[in-house]
Design a protein around this motif. Structure first.
Motif, mmCIF file in Angstrom:
data_model
loop_
_atom_site.group_PDB
_atom_site.id
_atom_site.type_symbol
_atom_site.label_atom_id
_atom_site.label_comp_id
_atom_site.label_asym_id
_atom_site.label_seq_id
_atom_site.Cartn_x
_atom_site.Cartn_y
_atom_site.Cartn_z
ATOM 1 N N PRO A 18 47.558 54.408 45.151
ATOM 2 C CA PRO A 18 46.098 54.398 45.001
ATOM 3 C C PRO A 18 45.547 53.002 44.742
ATOM 4 O O PRO A 18 46.267 52.087 44.305
ATOM 5 N N SER A 19 44.251 52.867 44.965
ATOM 6 C CA SER A 19 43.583 51.573 44.885
ATOM 7 C C SER A 19 43.582 51.008 43.467
ATOM 8 O O SER A 19 43.467 51.743 42.481
ATOM 9 N N GLN A 20 43.709 49.695 43.396
ATOM 10 C CA GLN A 20 43.557 48.948 42.150
ATOM 11 C C GLN A 20 42.538 47.836 42.360
ATOM 12 O O GLN A 20 42.357 47.340 43.471
ATOM 13 N N ILE A 21 41.873 47.438 41.282
ATOM 14 C CA ILE A 21 40.964 46.297 41.301
ATOM 15 C C ILE A 21 41.627 45.196 40.506
ATOM 16 O O ILE A 21 41.922 45.360 39.316
ATOM 17 N N ARG A 22 41.872 44.066 41.156
ATOM 18 C CA ARG A 22 42.712 43.025 40.568
ATOM 19 C C ARG A 22 41.998 41.675 40.583
ATOM 20 O O ARG A 22 40.984 41.490 41.281
ATOM 21 N N ALA A 23 42.548 40.731 39.821
ATOM 22 C CA ALA A 23 42.010 39.371 39.760
ATOM 23 C C ALA A 23 43.160 38.388 39.942
ATOM 24 O O ALA A 23 44.152 38.435 39.206
ATOM 25 N N LEU A 24 43.024 37.505 40.931
ATOM 26 C CA LEU A 24 44.012 36.473 41.209
ATOM 27 C C LEU A 24 43.447 35.133 40.755
ATOM 28 O O LEU A 24 42.467 34.634 41.311
ATOM 29 N N SER A 25 44.058 34.561 39.720
ATOM 30 C CA SER A 25 43.557 33.312 39.142
ATOM 31 C C SER A 25 43.953 32.114 40.000
ATOM 32 O O SER A 25 44.870 32.197 40.824
ATOM 33 N N PRO A 26 43.283 30.972 39.822
ATOM 34 C CA PRO A 26 43.630 29.778 40.588
ATOM 35 C C PRO A 26 45.082 29.344 40.400
ATOM 36 O O PRO A 26 45.647 28.678 41.282
ATOM 37 N N ASP A 27 45.705 29.703 39.247
ATOM 38 C CA ASP A 27 47.110 29.361 39.046
ATOM 39 C C ASP A 27 48.049 30.396 39.653
ATOM 40 O O ASP A 27 49.258 30.381 39.395
ATOM 41 N N ASP A 28 47.504 31.316 40.456
ATOM 42 C CA ASP A 28 48.243 32.350 41.187
ATOM 43 C C ASP A 28 48.740 33.491 40.306
ATOM 44 O O ASP A 28 49.538 34.317 40.755
ATOM 45 N N SER A 29 48.313 33.553 39.052
ATOM 46 C CA SER A 29 48.641 34.727 38.248
ATOM 47 C C SER A 29 47.735 35.873 38.670
ATOM 48 O O SER A 29 46.532 35.693 38.866
ATOM 49 N N ASP A 30 48.326 37.054 38.817
ATOM 50 C CA ASP A 30 47.607 38.197 39.360
ATOM 51 C C ASP A 30 47.730 39.365 38.398
ATOM 52 O O ASP A 30 48.825 39.669 37.911
ATOM 53 N N ALA A 31 46.603 40.025 38.097
ATOM 54 C CA ALA A 31 46.632 41.119 37.127
ATOM 55 C C ALA A 31 45.528 42.107 37.451
ATOM 56 O O ALA A 31 44.556 41.786 38.149
ATOM 57 N N VAL A 32 45.684 43.317 36.935
ATOM 58 C CA VAL A 32 44.638 44.328 37.075
ATOM 59 C C VAL A 32 43.405 43.866 36.309
ATOM 60 O O VAL A 32 43.492 43.443 35.149
ATOM 61 N N LEU A 33 42.244 43.940 36.961
ATOM 62 C CA LEU A 33 41.000 43.493 36.336
ATOM 63 C C LEU A 33 40.375 44.583 35.488
ATOM 64 O O LEU A 33 39.957 44.352 34.345
ATOM 65 N N VAL A 34 40.294 45.776 36.036
ATOM 66 C CA VAL A 34 39.631 46.870 35.347
ATOM 67 C C VAL A 34 40.284 48.177 35.777
ATOM 68 O O VAL A 34 40.663 48.343 36.936
ATOM 69 N N VAL A 35 40.427 49.090 34.838
ATOM 70 C CA VAL A 35 41.055 50.385 35.110
ATOM 71 C C VAL A 35 40.029 51.481 34.849
ATOM 72 O O VAL A 35 39.475 51.560 33.742
ATOM 73 N N PRO A 36 39.738 52.334 35.826
ATOM 74 C CA PRO A 36 38.807 53.439 35.579
ATOM 75 C C PRO A 36 39.334 54.351 34.476
ATOM 76 O O PRO A 36 40.548 54.472 34.287
ATOM 77 N N PRO A 37 38.456 54.991 33.735
ATOM 78 C CA PRO A 37 38.905 55.881 32.655
ATOM 79 C C PRO A 37 39.653 57.088 33.213
ATOM 80 O O PRO A 37 39.454 57.494 34.359
ATOM 81 N N GLY A 38 40.510 57.667 32.374
ATOM 82 C CA GLY A 38 41.243 58.856 32.788
ATOM 83 C C GLY A 38 42.544 58.505 33.483
ATOM 84 O O GLY A 38 42.971 57.347 33.544
ATOM 85 N N GLU A 39 43.199 59.525 34.009
ATOM 86 C CA GLU A 39 44.485 59.337 34.664
ATOM 87 C C GLU A 39 44.304 58.802 36.084
ATOM 88 O O GLU A 39 43.336 59.127 36.762
ATOM 89 N N ARG A 40 45.281 57.986 36.515
ATOM 90 C CA ARG A 40 45.281 57.521 37.892
ATOM 91 C C ARG A 40 45.630 58.679 38.818
ATOM 92 O O ARG A 40 46.407 59.564 38.469
#
Length: 613
Positions: A330-352
């Motif tokens: 399933p879809s994720q919303i992520r943020a890739l920083s200029p230093d190439d570190s990548d992480a989930v930006l925001v998680v919708p409430p409830g179960e995936r």
């Protein structure tokens, strides 16, 4: 009025844990990638189904507050933030019919709050673009009389002024950083599928420059440079048979084509300092991101998470925020920083939502070249292949990609092998492939579907006696056309919001689609009656030999209800036809989750019964 048999909605599809699994993929909270206000980046807007209907929501990143903005019976999906983030703008239509106008309400207000017209004097119509500047707004309004583009001085009590009007299709494209230039797309030459560009001077009302690449070669204004004093416009072009990029300075006439060594199609936007472009590259049903620096010609792939990128944008600090998914994940919303570190930006409430099966790629030799398809293969019961459903995408200028889809996953849970065909007319394979349906739409795509089916029958993936065809919108049109022109290939046909009677559809549809049809066919039904007849499912209604399910929106402006009723009445007149109908109170599909559950359950149940019979 003829009475038609209604399709039942099953209470359950499964008697085990799959029942909860398939439903939870629809009911789990989803959210689009949040977009932010340019001068107030802590203010973001997104669309979510958190309340059971897809509505506009906002997220204040500074306070951490999430808040619903709209609450309408048929849902709301179009929203924008002005640069200061002091308001939320959303498009207000009636009952999902897509005809309305932009309204504004305060950032702090919730559902039901008073709104005001966002662009005074713009009037109602179908949306044809919107650009919100700090001091000016440009909006496009399409009606049966053509397209009107207007500009409003923000904060003024004066009505918006018309800057462009034409009977042919047009649209607002981009507003320059200093808000003196407006780039528009237009089809004054009569081909809305391959538009030309014009840049208007909003101070004097004159034309600054035109860009036209000739017959069959469209141009798309993407965005002006975000840097003050830089009037360069990023443009999508197709001069070499695929979607590529160029930079045009309309004030000097300078055009620089950007030759990126990537197969497939490209679209892009500027980084905030205009030193680079964020490029989305689509090839073979996957989209990845690149950074391209025009000054040195440097192209670098960004290390985004595995999967297919949905949408992406760069924040002022260089962070790339993007959505990503695959058929299995399933879809994720992520943020890739200029230093190439990548992480989930925001998680919708409830179960995936639960995951699903991956797709595999299939290439089949077709009459117009190799046809790409995605196959999600169900387990076999003994030596016999599982039943198959060929799910044909809408558009036609769209494509199936390796993205998560709850509908595909439901068919898989039900034991069907799912085949998605990127037939001629699909995007992502070059403009030659996309435009190959011109002059013969419908039958051209079905020849490619047949080629994929033959290849999968030959390698043992599908059973030719247990194949159903299914689709929505243009895919629904193809499903009905397949039932009448390829009856020997299919055991059932499911058509959601289809074109069923092409001549009546042309008469009743929105003008933007009439312009599209004229460009696609080469003229109107009055000019080319035989061609429209050959492309219309109604023409072949007497040849239909398989059970047909039609799902129709009562307020659909794209595939209007009258032409669907014409087809159903013709089926009913045959007396021996097996068909069912599911009508819902919305437009071109429903934004209400319970409706979506009922519709997919109706489809699966109908095909099961048809194959069992």
């Amino acid at each position: 009025m003829t009475s038609h048999p209604c399709a039942p909605v099953p209470e359950r599809l499964f008697d085990d844990e799959r029942e909860q699994r398939w439903r939870s993929r629809f009911t789990a909270v989803q959210m689009s990638r949040p977009s932010w206000a340019r001068d107030a980046p802590q203010h973001t807007v997104y669309v979510s189904n958190a309340t059971g209907t897809f509505e506009v929501h906002v997220w204040d990143r500074a306070s951490g507050e999430y808040r619903q903005v709209t609450d309408r019976r048929n849902g709301t999906t179009s929203a924008e933030l002005p640069p200061g983030g002091e308001q939320v703008w959303w498009f207000a239509d009636t009952d999902g019919d897509e005809f309305g106008h932009w309204v504004a309400q305060p950032w702090s207000a919730g559902p039901g709050a008073p709104t005001v017209p966002a662009v005074p004097g713009a009037g109602d119509g179908y949306p044809a673009g919107l650009e919100i500047g700090r001091r000016r707004t440009a909006v496009g309004v399409s009606t049966d009389d053509g397209t009107t583009l207007l500009v409003h001085e923000r904060g003024s009590s004066e009505q918006a002024r018309v800057v462009y009007r034409h009977t042919e299709d047009a649209g607002v494209g981009a507003l320059s950083e200093d808000e003196t230039l407006l780039a528009i797309s237009h089809s004054e030459h009569g081909d809305s599928r391959h538009p030309s560009l014009r840049v208007l001077d909003l101070e004097s009302g004159t034309t600054v420059a035109d860009l036209h690449d000739g017959p069959g070669k469209g141009l798309e204004p993407l965005e002006f440079s975000p840097v003050a004093g830089d009037q360069r416009l990023l443009v999508g072009h197709e001069r070499r048979g695929r979607d590529e990029l160029l930079i045009w300075d309309p004030t000097t006439g300078a055009v620089t084509e950007l030759e990126l060594d990537l197969p497939g199609d490209l679209v892009a936007g500027f980084y905030p300092d205009a030193s680079a472009l964020l490029v989305a590259h689509t090839h073979a049903a996957r989209t990845r991101l690149y950074r391209y620096e025009p000054a040195g010609g440097t192209l670098t792939e960004l290390p985004t998470a595995p999967g297919c990128v949905g949408s992406a944008e760069v924040r002022d600090d260089g962070t790339v925020e993007y959505s990503s998914s695959s058929a299995a994940t399933p879809s994720q919303i992520r943020a890739l920083s200029p230093d190439d570190s990548d992480a989930v930006l925001v998680v919708p409430p409830g179960e995936r939502p639960p995951g699903s099966l991956p797709v595999r790629d299939v290439w089949a030799a077709g009459p117009g070249g190799d046809v790409h398809a995605l196959v999600t293969e169900a387990p076999r019961a003994g030596d016999r292949p599982a039943p198959a459903v060929f799910v044909l995408h809408g558009g036609p200028h769209a494509a199936d990609e390796d993205r998560f889809d709850a509908g595909r996953a439901t068919w898989s849970d039900a034991g069907f092998t799912v085949v998605e065909v990127n037939y001629r007319g699909s995007t992502g394979y070059g403009s030659g492939w996309r435009d190959a349906i011109e002059g013969r739409p419908g039958l051209t795509e079905l020849a490619d579907v047949a080629a994929v089916q033959d290849a999968l029958v030959a390698d043992g993936t599908v059973d030719p006696a247990r194949c159903a065809v299914d689709g929505w919108s243009w895919g629904g049109y193809l499903a009905l056309l397949a039932a009448g022109t390829q009856p020997q290939r299919w055991a059932a046909a499911v058509a959601g919001v289809p074109v069923a009677d092409y001549v009546a559809a042309y008469a009743d549809e929105m003008e933007q689609l009439r312009a599209f049809d004229r460009a696609l066919f080469g003229g109107s039904p009055e000019e080319l009656p035989q061609l429209y007849r050959e492309a219309s499912p109604l023409t072949y209604v007497d040849a239909v030999r398989v059970p047909v399910l039609v799902l129709a929106g009562e307020n659909d402006p794209r595939c209007p209800i009258r032409q669907i009723d014409n087809y159903l009445d013709a089926l009913a007149a045959r007396k021996d036809a097996t068909y069912e109908v599911s009508r819902f109170d919305a437009g071109h599909g429903s934004l209400v989750v319970s409706d979506q559950l009922d519709l997919i359950a109706t489809e699966v149940d109908f095909v099961r019964r048809a194959l069992a019979g």
